[in-house]
Design a protein around this motif. Sequence first.
Motif, PDB file in Angstrom:
ATOM      1  N   GLY A  41       0.833  -1.200   0.000  1.00  0.00           N
ATOM      2  CA  GLY A  41       0.000   0.000   0.000  1.00  0.00           C
ATOM      3  C   GLY A  41       0.864   1.245   0.000  1.00  0.00           C
ATOM      4  N   ALA A  42       0.276   2.342   0.455  1.00  0.00           N
ATOM      5  CA  ALA A  42       0.930   3.646   0.440  1.00  0.00           C
ATOM      6  C   ALA A  42       1.724   3.867   1.726  1.00  0.00           C
ATOM      7  N   TYR A  43       2.850   3.201   1.835  1.00  0.00           N
ATOM      8  CA  TYR A  43       3.749   3.338   2.985  1.00  0.00           C
ATOM      9  C   TYR A  43       5.129   2.865   2.578  1.00  0.00           C
TER      10      TYR A  43
END
Length: 162
Positions: free
Chosen positions: A31-33
């Motif tokens: 994901g967005a990390y």
Amino acid sequence: MVDRGTAPAVGAEQRLKNLGITLPPPPTPFGAYVEAVQIGRLLFLSGMLPVIDRKPQFLGRVGGELETEEGRKAAELAAMSALSAVRDHLGSLDRVTGVAKLGVYIATEGDFRDHPKVADGASELLLKVFGPEMLSGRVVLGMASLPLGLPVEVELVLEVAE
């Protein structure tokens, strides 16, 4: 109290070789990390999962679809992924001067009670690689579910040499 000021005489990289442990490729985010964030001398790792090349190696809940020993192996693999992320970020595990905290999150059936045995899969790997002088505190929690239907997620906070 353990002195965390210097790395042990035998480095983690040499211990890995002596143990015959080959780490999986560094994990990539789902994901967005990012996998690792360093603030000063602390390295915070995102939750590490028992996956290799983005493919789950274990699925299900411990105490349900999986036995305690399978959960333990999943925790060990998640810790191996964490070490791979650390090496990728730092260039070498020998830069680790302390294991500040280990968190092990386990997807379990409601009546499961062997959480410490599962978490020991991660703890014992870190003990072998970093030595007893870096044994950490830890938190172990049972969860209803974890990302992607995986049984274990491991979180680490490390102290690193500058």
